[in-house]
Design a protein around this motif. Sequence first.
Motif, PDB file in Angstrom:
ATOM      1  N   ASP A  84     -10.922  -3.028  14.161  1.00  0.00           N
ATOM      2  CA  ASP A  84     -11.907  -4.490  13.636  1.00  0.00           C
ATOM      3  C   ASP A  84     -13.102  -3.861  12.663  1.00  0.00           C
ATOM      4  O   ASP A  84     -13.633  -4.796  12.157  1.00  0.00           O
ATOM      5  CB  ASP A  84     -12.195  -5.071  14.811  1.00  0.00           C
ATOM      6  N   LYS A  85     -13.293  -2.682  12.628  1.00  0.00           N
ATOM      7  CA  LYS A  85     -14.487  -2.031  12.032  1.00  0.00           C
ATOM      8  C   LYS A  85     -14.005  -1.643  10.459  1.00  0.00           C
ATOM      9  O   LYS A  85     -14.834  -1.383   9.480  1.00  0.00           O
ATOM     10  CB  LYS A  85     -15.021  -1.086  12.697  1.00  0.00           C
ATOM     11  N   GLU A  86     -12.739  -1.641  10.326  1.00  0.00           N
ATOM     12  CA  GLU A  86     -12.150  -1.238   9.051  1.00  0.00           C
ATOM     13  C   GLU A  86     -12.238  -2.174   7.864  1.00  0.00           C
ATOM     14  O   GLU A  86     -12.095  -3.421   8.274  1.00  0.00           O
ATOM     15  CB  GLU A  86     -10.752  -0.592   8.913  1.00  0.00           C
ATOM     16  N   HIS A  87     -12.263  -1.952   6.842  1.00  0.00           N
ATOM     17  CA  HIS A  87     -12.177  -2.764   5.624  1.00  0.00           C
ATOM     18  C   HIS A  87     -10.775  -2.384   4.751  1.00  0.00           C
ATOM     19  O   HIS A  87     -10.529  -1.156   4.621  1.00  0.00           O
ATOM     20  CB  HIS A  87     -13.651  -2.567   4.880  1.00  0.00           C
ATOM     21  N   GLY A  88     -10.540  -3.441   4.022  1.00  0.00           N
ATOM     22  CA  GLY A  88      -9.172  -3.084   3.429  1.00  0.00           C
ATOM     23  C   GLY A  88      -8.047  -2.818   4.044  1.00  0.00           C
ATOM     24  O   GLY A  88      -7.675  -1.733   3.831  1.00  0.00           O
ATOM     25  N   THR A  89      -7.824  -3.276   5.003  1.00  0.00           N
ATOM     26  CA  THR A  89      -6.501  -2.966   5.972  1.00  0.00           C
ATOM     27  C   THR A  89      -5.511  -3.454   5.579  1.00  0.00           C
ATOM     28  O   THR A  89      -4.225  -3.146   6.203  1.00  0.00           O
ATOM     29  CB  THR A  89      -7.018  -3.146   7.626  1.00  0.00           C
ATOM     30  N   GLY A  90      -5.387  -4.183   4.446  1.00  0.00           N
ATOM     31  CA  GLY A  90      -3.968  -4.846   4.038  1.00  0.00           C
ATOM     32  C   GLY A  90      -4.228  -5.235   2.510  1.00  0.00           C
ATOM     33  O   GLY A  90      -5.182  -5.995   2.378  1.00  0.00           O
ATOM     34  N   LEU A  91      -3.386  -4.983   1.687  1.00  0.00           N
ATOM     35  CA  LEU A  91      -3.654  -5.467   0.331  1.00  0.00           C
ATOM     36  C   LEU A  91      -2.378  -6.308  -0.010  1.00  0.00           C
ATOM     37  O   LEU A  91      -1.388  -6.035  -0.109  1.00  0.00           O
ATOM     38  CB  LEU A  91      -3.657  -4.348  -0.637  1.00  0.00           C
ATOM     39  N   ILE A  92      -3.137  -7.573  -0.824  1.00  0.00           N
ATOM     40  CA  ILE A  92      -1.956  -8.455  -1.333  1.00  0.00           C
ATOM     41  C   ILE A  92      -2.433  -8.612  -3.042  1.00  0.00           C
ATOM     42  O   ILE A  92      -3.636  -8.795  -3.138  1.00  0.00           O
ATOM     43  CB  ILE A  92      -1.749  -9.826  -0.710  1.00  0.00           C
ATOM     44  N   GLN A  93      -1.513  -8.318  -3.797  1.00  0.00           N
ATOM     45  CA  GLN A  93      -1.837  -8.696  -5.385  1.00  0.00           C
ATOM     46  C   GLN A  93      -1.305  -9.944  -5.996  1.00  0.00           C
ATOM     47  O   GLN A  93      -0.143  -9.975  -5.721  1.00  0.00           O
ATOM     48  CB  GLN A  93      -1.487  -7.373  -6.116  1.00  0.00           C
ATOM     49  N   ALA A  94      -2.115 -10.594  -6.755  1.00  0.00           N
ATOM     50  CA  ALA A  94      -1.545 -11.843  -7.538  1.00  0.00           C
ATOM     51  C   ALA A  94      -1.297 -11.401  -8.986  1.00  0.00           C
ATOM     52  O   ALA A  94      -2.380 -10.784  -9.507  1.00  0.00           O
ATOM     53  CB  ALA A  94      -2.487 -13.052  -7.357  1.00  0.00           C
ATOM     54  N   TYR A 151      -7.885  -8.542  -0.250  1.00  0.00           N
ATOM     55  CA  TYR A 151      -7.723  -7.655   1.073  1.00  0.00           C
ATOM     56  C   TYR A 151      -7.759  -8.085   2.327  1.00  0.00           C
ATOM     57  O   TYR A 151      -8.616  -9.273   2.534  1.00  0.00           O
ATOM     58  CB  TYR A 151      -8.784  -6.498   0.938  1.00  0.00           C
ATOM     59  N   PHE A 152      -7.072  -7.712   3.469  1.00  0.00           N
ATOM     60  CA  PHE A 152      -7.319  -8.214   4.961  1.00  0.00           C
ATOM     61  C   PHE A 152      -8.261  -7.336   5.248  1.00  0.00           C
ATOM     62  O   PHE A 152      -8.593  -6.322   4.895  1.00  0.00           O
ATOM     63  CB  PHE A 152      -6.063  -7.942   5.502  1.00  0.00           C
ATOM     64  N   GLY A 153      -9.144  -7.904   6.308  1.00  0.00           N
ATOM     65  CA  GLY A 153     -10.378  -7.116   6.835  1.00  0.00           C
ATOM     66  C   GLY A 153     -10.184  -6.940   7.950  1.00  0.00           C
ATOM     67  O   GLY A 153      -9.935  -7.678   9.114  1.00  0.00           O
ATOM     68  N   GLY A 154     -10.451  -5.505   8.655  1.00  0.00           N
ATOM     69  CA  GLY A 154     -10.361  -5.331  10.067  1.00  0.00           C
ATOM     70  C   GLY A 154      -8.771  -5.693  10.746  1.00  0.00           C
ATOM     71  O   GLY A 154      -8.021  -5.295   9.946  1.00  0.00           O
ATOM     72  N   ASN A 155      -8.840  -6.199  11.891  1.00  0.00           N
ATOM     73  CA  ASN A 155      -7.795  -6.657  12.463  1.00  0.00           C
ATOM     74  C   ASN A 155      -7.589  -8.304  12.313  1.00  0.00           C
ATOM     75  O   ASN A 155      -7.087  -8.942  13.211  1.00  0.00           O
ATOM     76  CB  ASN A 155      -7.938  -6.264  13.833  1.00  0.00           C
ATOM     77  N   ALA A 180       3.171  -7.739  -2.167  1.00  0.00           N
ATOM     78  CA  ALA A 180       2.514  -6.946  -1.113  1.00  0.00           C
ATOM     79  C   ALA A 180       3.378  -5.475  -1.014  1.00  0.00           C
ATOM     80  O   ALA A 180       4.637  -5.629  -0.815  1.00  0.00           O
ATOM     81  CB  ALA A 180       2.437  -7.536   0.135  1.00  0.00           C
ATOM     82  N   CYS A 181       2.555  -4.581  -1.281  1.00  0.00           N
ATOM     83  CA  CYS A 181       3.403  -3.080  -1.307  1.00  0.00           C
ATOM     84  C   CYS A 181       3.508  -2.296   0.101  1.00  0.00           C
ATOM     85  O   CYS A 181       4.380  -1.521   0.538  1.00  0.00           O
ATOM     86  CB  CYS A 181       2.669  -2.176  -2.319  1.00  0.00           C
ATOM     87  N   ASP A 182       2.596  -2.916   1.166  1.00  0.00           N
ATOM     88  CA  ASP A 182       2.283  -2.048   2.516  1.00  0.00           C
ATOM     89  C   ASP A 182       3.553  -2.784   3.285  1.00  0.00           C
ATOM     90  O   ASP A 182       3.461  -4.068   3.599  1.00  0.00           O
ATOM     91  CB  ASP A 182       1.242  -2.682   2.958  1.00  0.00           C
ATOM     92  N   PRO A 183       4.391  -1.783   3.993  1.00  0.00           N
ATOM     93  CA  PRO A 183       5.441  -2.184   4.609  1.00  0.00           C
ATOM     94  C   PRO A 183       5.023  -2.926   5.981  1.00  0.00           C
ATOM     95  O   PRO A 183       5.899  -3.794   6.480  1.00  0.00           O
ATOM     96  CB  PRO A 183       6.106  -0.883   5.182  1.00  0.00           C
ATOM     97  N   LYS A 184       3.550  -2.858   6.380  1.00  0.00           N
ATOM     98  CA  LYS A 184       3.255  -3.311   7.627  1.00  0.00           C
ATOM     99  C   LYS A 184       2.836  -4.689   7.190  1.00  0.00           C
ATOM    100  O   LYS A 184       2.769  -5.736   8.278  1.00  0.00           O
ATOM    101  CB  LYS A 184       1.822  -2.703   8.028  1.00  0.00           C
ATOM    102  N   LEU A 185       2.920  -5.413   6.030  1.00  0.00           N
ATOM    103  CA  LEU A 185       2.661  -6.918   5.872  1.00  0.00           C
ATOM    104  C   LEU A 185       4.059  -7.556   5.629  1.00  0.00           C
ATOM    105  O   LEU A 185       4.001  -8.758   5.236  1.00  0.00           O
ATOM    106  CB  LEU A 185       2.180  -6.906   4.357  1.00  0.00           C
ATOM    107  N   LYS A 186       5.192  -7.009   6.201  1.00  0.00           N
ATOM    108  CA  LYS A 186       6.496  -7.556   6.437  1.00  0.00           C
ATOM    109  C   LYS A 186       6.105  -9.027   7.131  1.00  0.00           C
ATOM    110  O   LYS A 186       5.524  -8.748   8.129  1.00  0.00           O
ATOM    111  CB  LYS A 186       7.426  -6.873   6.784  1.00  0.00           C
ATOM    112  N   GLY A 187       6.534 -10.129   6.738  1.00  0.00           N
ATOM    113  CA  GLY A 187       6.326 -11.221   7.486  1.00  0.00           C
ATOM    114  C   GLY A 187       5.025 -12.244   7.462  1.00  0.00           C
ATOM    115  O   GLY A 187       4.960 -13.266   7.964  1.00  0.00           O
TER     116      GLY A 187
END
Length: 511
Positions: A84-94, A151-155, A180-187
């Motif tokens: 929850d303290k991290e920044h930019g934990t997931g990126l989506i690009q338009a 960007y997603f922030g934290g959790n 989204a290029c991050d495999p964790k963003l599936k779904g």
Amino acid sequence: MDSAYLISIFLLLSTALTTINGSIHIYQNQLFNEVGNAYLLPGGSEGLAASRSSDNSVSDGRSFIRFENITFWRTQAAADEQSDKEHGTGLIQAVIFEAADRNNIGGSAYGGQRSICCTPDLAKLEGCKQGEVIRIPSSTDSKWPMVLNIYFGGNDLSTSMDNAKVPIMKTGMYNLFFIACDPKLKGTTMSGKTVWKNPDGYLPGRMAPLKKFYVYMMIAYLLLSAIWFSQYVRFWKDILLLQHCITAVIGLGLFEMILWYFDYSNFNSTGMRPVVITTWVVTVGAIRKTLSRLLILSVSMGYGVVRPTLGGLTSKVLLLGATYFLASELLDITEYVGTINDISGRARLFLVLPDAFLDAFLILWIFTSLSKTLEQLQVKRISAKLDLYRKFSNALAVAVIASVAWITFEVYFKATDPFNERWQSAWIITAFWDILSFALLCIICYLWAPSQSSQRYAYSEDVKDEFDDEEAQSLTRGQSDGDVNLVKQERNNGNAGVSDPEDDLEEDKRE
């Protein structure tokens, strides 16, 4: 799989799903699709003209794509993996780009398979950033293709995009993808809307010329109505039932053009198409098309000219008309009402095929009936009606040939332009059918125009009245006024090849 190929496939899908969607594209919990090493969600595809000014009204000359209330949700499992303290934990690009620059998205290492997202090898070779979309600047403008980062922030489970506005300074077919290029963003899913505006309003570029087109069609129908109704009122006592039907078709045609203009005008002002208004428009259009076809079929059968009624065929004609109206109504509703996303390609094909089949069946029945009517008129030697029907059959033949030629051109046009890069001339495809329908209606109005001699084309039970004066004189030439029996005998001999009207009527009923 080649990323250029993947982008092309999704361009085709997004064009099919959203081009007719309207200038306000609404997304309701839509899911990202896995494509190669990326997750994609098509956001829209429309032809946009370059901005002309910077005013603030609807027709202000500005052209843009605006993002409103765009929100992304990732899965709970993906959020729990982050601190929850991290920044930019997931990126989506338009990503916004012209169809001509579609190959500027993606790249390949060592000439191998192309990728949409940057891989470790591509990061070394091309200097792209791993985990982001590969973007090659356009040769005409280094700012394009345009990429906006979210960007997603934290959790956090969700993140929102700023209400950004992208100005359009160059005319082209623009496409929007959320990637989204991050495999964790599936779904991941998305909600919100984008607003696409042309310099003169919210009408999509391929539809904008139709607004002016329907103004010209209204004027054309008004002129035809003025000419027809002036004759209609003048020769009211001599009007045939067939001419009443023509009047109804003209009135419906004018009403339809007026409704289409107001529908497009409202669409241009608001960016949305009210379901009720558009449904009324397509319903009037379906009624007009159905009556037009039944009118042509009835004329081809000789209704009101060589037969007083359609006899036993009446129920069949009415059944065909009801079936055609239903097929046309369903097809037009899926084409124009609501969003095209509501119906899949297979479902739309299921509605197109019955409409096309019924049109083909109608054409076959019309020409078969027309051939029998012409044959009957030739046997009876009714010159005036025969000449009228020959002109009518020639006009129909030209219309059918023009229709087949245009369908061939339409197939070629769409096959050679899969990404709608010729969108500025695409409106002609729709306009042609209205022009052809109007031209055929004008020919029918000319052939069956109200006049003092209208009744000469009406059905008559008196066979003698069916002949021209010249033919009647040839039958009685050389006979004395007093030799009534001889005249009657010659009349019977002269009409040996002519069927009795009562027999014709009975034959029609048996059909």
